[in-house]
Design a protein around this motif. Structure first.
Motif, PDB file in Angstrom:
ATOM      1  N   GLY A  95     -54.958 -65.620 -33.631  1.00 36.49           N
ATOM      2  CA  GLY A  95     -55.528 -66.054 -32.421  1.00 36.49           C
ATOM      3  C   GLY A  95     -55.286 -67.319 -31.719  1.00 36.49           C
ATOM      4  N   LEU A  96     -54.291 -67.882 -32.524  1.00 34.14           N
ATOM      5  CA  LEU A  96     -53.943 -69.219 -31.938  1.00 34.14           C
ATOM      6  C   LEU A  96     -53.565 -69.519 -30.553  1.00 34.14           C
ATOM      7  N   GLN A  97     -52.581 -68.605 -30.391  1.00 33.93           N
ATOM      8  CA  GLN A  97     -52.064 -68.611 -28.909  1.00 33.93           C
ATOM      9  C   GLN A  97     -52.997 -68.309 -27.844  1.00 33.93           C
ATOM     10  N   ARG A  98     -54.028 -67.536 -28.285  1.00 35.67           N
ATOM     11  CA  ARG A  98     -55.134 -67.112 -27.303  1.00 35.67           C
ATOM     12  C   ARG A  98     -55.954 -68.381 -27.204  1.00 35.67           C
ATOM     13  N   VAL A  99     -56.079 -69.179 -28.218  1.00 37.04           N
ATOM     14  CA  VAL A  99     -56.904 -70.446 -28.080  1.00 37.04           C
ATOM     15  C   VAL A  99     -56.212 -71.269 -27.118  1.00 37.04           C
ATOM     16  N   LEU A 100     -55.008 -71.613 -27.352  1.00 42.10           N
ATOM     17  CA  LEU A 100     -54.071 -72.370 -26.632  1.00 42.10           C
ATOM     18  C   LEU A 100     -54.155 -72.059 -25.142  1.00 42.10           C
ATOM     19  N   ASP A 101     -54.249 -70.844 -24.980  1.00 36.61           N
ATOM     20  CA  ASP A 101     -54.175 -70.245 -23.579  1.00 36.61           C
ATOM     21  C   ASP A 101     -55.420 -70.531 -22.912  1.00 36.61           C
ATOM     22  N   GLY A 102     -56.498 -70.358 -23.489  1.00 38.37           N
ATOM     23  CA  GLY A 102     -57.853 -70.682 -23.176  1.00 38.37           C
ATOM     24  C   GLY A 102     -58.182 -71.995 -22.904  1.00 38.37           C
ATOM     25  N   ILE A 103     -57.390 -72.798 -23.753  1.00 42.67           N
ATOM     26  CA  ILE A 103     -57.468 -74.387 -23.135  1.00 42.67           C
ATOM     27  C   ILE A 103     -56.830 -74.727 -22.037  1.00 42.67           C
ATOM     28  N   PHE A 104     -55.577 -74.330 -21.712  1.00 44.24           N
ATOM     29  CA  PHE A 104     -55.015 -74.403 -20.430  1.00 44.24           C
ATOM     30  C   PHE A 104     -55.646 -73.698 -19.380  1.00 44.24           C
ATOM     31  N   ALA A 105     -56.307 -72.571 -19.529  1.00 37.91           N
ATOM     32  CA  ALA A 105     -57.069 -71.883 -18.632  1.00 37.91           C
ATOM     33  C   ALA A 105     -58.230 -72.535 -18.026  1.00 37.91           C
ATOM     34  N   ALA A 106     -58.821 -73.283 -18.997  1.00 39.20           N
ATOM     35  CA  ALA A 106     -60.164 -74.106 -19.021  1.00 39.20           C
ATOM     36  C   ALA A 106     -59.670 -75.435 -18.010  1.00 39.20           C
ATOM     37  N   GLN A 107     -58.716 -75.976 -18.292  1.00 44.13           N
ATOM     38  CA  GLN A 107     -58.111 -77.110 -17.418  1.00 44.13           C
ATOM     39  C   GLN A 107     -58.115 -76.606 -16.100  1.00 44.13           C
ATOM     40  N   GLN A 108     -57.368 -75.660 -15.985  1.00 45.97           N
ATOM     41  CA  GLN A 108     -57.023 -75.128 -14.555  1.00 45.97           C
ATOM     42  C   GLN A 108     -58.289 -74.829 -13.736  1.00 45.97           C
ATOM     43  N   CYS A 109     -59.187 -74.486 -14.439  1.00 45.50           N
ATOM     44  CA  CYS A 109     -60.775 -74.056 -13.685  1.00 45.50           C
ATOM     45  C   CYS A 109     -61.349 -75.293 -13.333  1.00 45.50           C
ATOM     46  N   GLY A 110     -60.881 -76.510 -13.914  1.00 45.67           N
ATOM     47  CA  GLY A 110     -61.784 -77.694 -13.426  1.00 45.67           C
ATOM     48  C   GLY A 110     -62.296 -78.423 -14.650  1.00 45.67           C
ATOM     49  N   PHE A 111     -62.391 -77.918 -15.758  1.00 49.03           N
ATOM     50  CA  PHE A 111     -62.993 -78.474 -16.970  1.00 49.03           C
ATOM     51  C   PHE A 111     -62.189 -79.703 -17.199  1.00 49.03           C
ATOM     52  N   ASP A 112     -62.572 -80.905 -16.913  1.00 52.52           N
ATOM     53  CA  ASP A 112     -61.864 -82.139 -17.074  1.00 52.52           C
ATOM     54  C   ASP A 112     -62.108 -82.862 -18.412  1.00 52.52           C
ATOM     55  N   ARG A 113     -63.123 -82.650 -19.072  1.00 60.28           N
ATOM     56  CA  ARG A 113     -63.585 -83.392 -20.426  1.00 60.28           C
ATOM     57  C   ARG A 113     -63.482 -82.318 -21.435  1.00 60.28           C
ATOM     58  N   ILE A 114     -62.453 -81.715 -21.844  1.00 55.90           N
ATOM     59  CA  ILE A 114     -62.313 -80.673 -22.955  1.00 55.90           C
ATOM     60  C   ILE A 114     -62.126 -81.560 -24.223  1.00 55.90           C
ATOM     61  N   ARG A 115     -63.130 -81.189 -25.169  1.00 54.58           N
ATOM     62  CA  ARG A 115     -62.775 -81.705 -26.608  1.00 54.58           C
ATOM     63  C   ARG A 115     -62.568 -80.874 -27.494  1.00 54.58           C
ATOM     64  N   LEU A 116     -61.516 -80.987 -28.375  1.00 52.46           N
ATOM     65  CA  LEU A 116     -61.048 -80.266 -29.346  1.00 52.46           C
ATOM     66  C   LEU A 116     -61.729 -80.666 -30.627  1.00 52.46           C
ATOM     67  N   ASN A 117     -62.400 -79.769 -31.580  1.00 56.34           N
ATOM     68  CA  ASN A 117     -62.868 -79.856 -32.569  1.00 56.34           C
ATOM     69  C   ASN A 117     -62.007 -79.468 -33.733  1.00 56.34           C
ATOM     70  N   ALA A 118     -61.714 -80.227 -34.610  1.00 54.63           N
ATOM     71  CA  ALA A 118     -60.954 -79.857 -35.753  1.00 54.63           C
ATOM     72  C   ALA A 118     -61.510 -79.829 -37.144  1.00 54.63           C
ATOM     73  N   VAL A 119     -61.815 -78.867 -37.774  1.00 53.64           N
ATOM     74  CA  VAL A 119     -62.363 -79.095 -39.268  1.00 53.64           C
ATOM     75  C   VAL A 119     -61.426 -79.397 -40.090  1.00 53.64           C
ATOM     76  N   ALA A 120     -61.460 -80.461 -40.800  1.00 51.90           N
ATOM     77  CA  ALA A 120     -60.400 -80.933 -41.908  1.00 51.90           C
ATOM     78  C   ALA A 120     -60.875 -80.521 -43.176  1.00 51.90           C
ATOM     79  N   ILE A 121     -59.729 -79.856 -43.736  1.00 50.32           N
ATOM     80  CA  ILE A 121     -59.887 -79.319 -45.238  1.00 50.32           C
ATOM     81  C   ILE A 121     -58.901 -79.865 -45.943  1.00 50.32           C
ATOM     82  N   ARG A 122     -59.370 -80.660 -47.113  1.00 49.59           N
ATOM     83  CA  ARG A 122     -58.136 -81.248 -48.082  1.00 49.59           C
ATOM     84  C   ARG A 122     -57.505 -80.091 -48.894  1.00 49.59           C
ATOM     85  N   GLY A 123     -55.944 -80.189 -48.884  1.00 49.97           N
ATOM     86  CA  GLY A 123     -55.268 -79.122 -49.546  1.00 49.97           C
ATOM     87  C   GLY A 123     -55.110 -78.240 -48.514  1.00 49.97           C
TER      88      GLY A 123
END
Ligand code: SAM
Ligand code: SF4
Length: 352
Positions: free
Chosen positions: A160-188
């Motif tokens: 699903g990675l590509q769909r997430v990336l497409d979703g981010i760009f779609a949201a930007q195009q719709c006027g969401f200008d303060r989008i935050r990315l959340n990344a859970v970090a896992i050691r290893g």
């Protein structure tokens, strides 16, 4: 293993003057005012992140057990006059809840709501971003832990990675200008994702926040050796992009430590609930998809708002229930204490 089930009995029949009960702010016994409500709208999801959900045979709540949009709106209309100004829709995956934009419309119309946000995995955003924006959603947090499909699939146990990336760009195009990315970090597992994520966020003017892995996975496999700390990540980012400059903290109760890149390419933040707990400033309250009110992600006690709502309770009874929940809040989650007990629920059943 999760251990308890001692959920608090619902208070019924306690009737104080409606105005008194509802108007007073939600301050707990440690002086923390609660202004921030996370509303989970479903425990369902279209992927299976290992830090949140089981991989197979998930037993979701039947539809009739979930609060309806009307019931969620009613709950929000009770807590907003008590000082709650920020609402965040979460889950499970909120975009799998049918016509979620209709809930946004209802919540956006409540006087006193200053900020209406959503946390989503982004997979269904391309189709829904415009409707959400139009309905009055003002902010989006999109979860993105990896820039490589292989790592994404190891975490999400689905593609699903590509769909997430497409979703981010779609949201930007719709006027969401303060989008935050959340990344859970896992050691290893996600060390090699840190710089690609930072590069992607810098390039597309997105704010990136790394979140430490908390003991809320459904399979009970968390151990502190898997926690890749915010401090560790910050050092790796500085080694690549140069010194980070502490950013102003507009809101002292925000959990993230935010920094600016010295070259002006935006911000990066760190939410370090395990290595640097921020419970002392917590202003958050939660309601699960089936209407259980919680004062902490790690709470082992819940207050049953659905029972009050469905048994014909008055608004002041709901307000009393929320106040009781806030008053019972502990000073901190105690993850590092030998007495720490995991809640019975995993993250997808609470709402992160
Ligand atoms: N499905 C949506 C999503 O993933 O964005 C919203 C719900 S999810 C439970 C909310 C956030 O919690 C996501 O950013 C997710 O990465 C984070 N999360 C889930 N389990 C976690 C854990 N055990 N430790 C830290 N963060 C976690
Ligand atoms: Fe689904 Fe979000 Fe949990 Fe991942 S973190 S399984 S996307 S609810």
């Amino acid at each position: 293993m999760p251990s308890e089930t001692n959920f608090a009995p619902v208070k019924t029949g306690l009737r104080i003057s409606t105005c008194m009960t509802i108007a007073a702010p939600l301050v707990d016994s440690f002086g923390r005012a609660h202004t921030n409500l996370r509303i989970s709208v479903t425990d369902r999801c279209n992927i299976r992140c290992f830090y949140c959900m089981p991989n197979e045979n998930v037993r979701f709540k039947p539809r009739h057990e979930l609060l309806s949009f009307e019931e969620i709106e009613r709950f929000a209309r009770v807590v907003v006059p008590m000082g709650v100004t920020k609402l965040r829709i979460t889950g499970g995956e909120p975009l799998v809840r049918h016509e979620i934009h209709k809930l946004i419309t209802r919540l956006a119309a409540i006087p006193g709501v200053q900020d209406l946000a959503m946390t989503t995995n982004g997979i269904l955003l391309t189709d829904q971003a415009a409707a959400l924006r139009q309905a009055g959603l003002n902010r989006l947090n999109i979860s993105l832990d990896a820039m490589h499909e292989e790592t994404f699939a190891k975490i999400a146990r689905r593609e699903g990675l590509q769909r997430v990336l497409d979703g981010i760009f779609a949201a930007q195009q719709c006027g969401f200008d303060r989008i935050r990315l959340n990344a859970v970090a896992i050691r290893g597992l996600t060390e090699d994702e840190i710089l690609p994520l930072a590069e992607f966020a810098r390039k597309h003017r997105l704010e990136l926040r790394f979140i430490e892995f908390m003991p809320l996975d459904a399979e009970g496999r968390w151990d502190d050796g898997q926690v890749l700390t915010g401090e560790d990540i910050r050092r790796r980012i500085e080694a690549e992009f140069g010194p980070l400059v502490t950013a102003d903290r507009a809101d002292p109760s925000q959990p993230a430590l935010d920094y600016q890149y010295a070259d002006g390419a935006g911000r990066v933040g760190f939410i370090n609930p395990v290595s640097q707990p921020f419970c002392g400033d917590c202003n958050r309250l939660r309601i699960t998809a089936e209407g259980q009110v919680r004062n902490c992600l790690f709470s082992t006690v819940e207050w049953d708002a659905r029972q009050v709502i469905r048994s014909g309770g008055e608004d002041d009874q709901l307000a009393d229930l929320v106040r009781a929940c806030v008053e019972a809040k502990k000073p901190g989650h105690g993850i590092d204490s030998p007495e720490f007990l995991r809640p019975r629920r995993a993250m997808y059943q609470i709402g992160g």
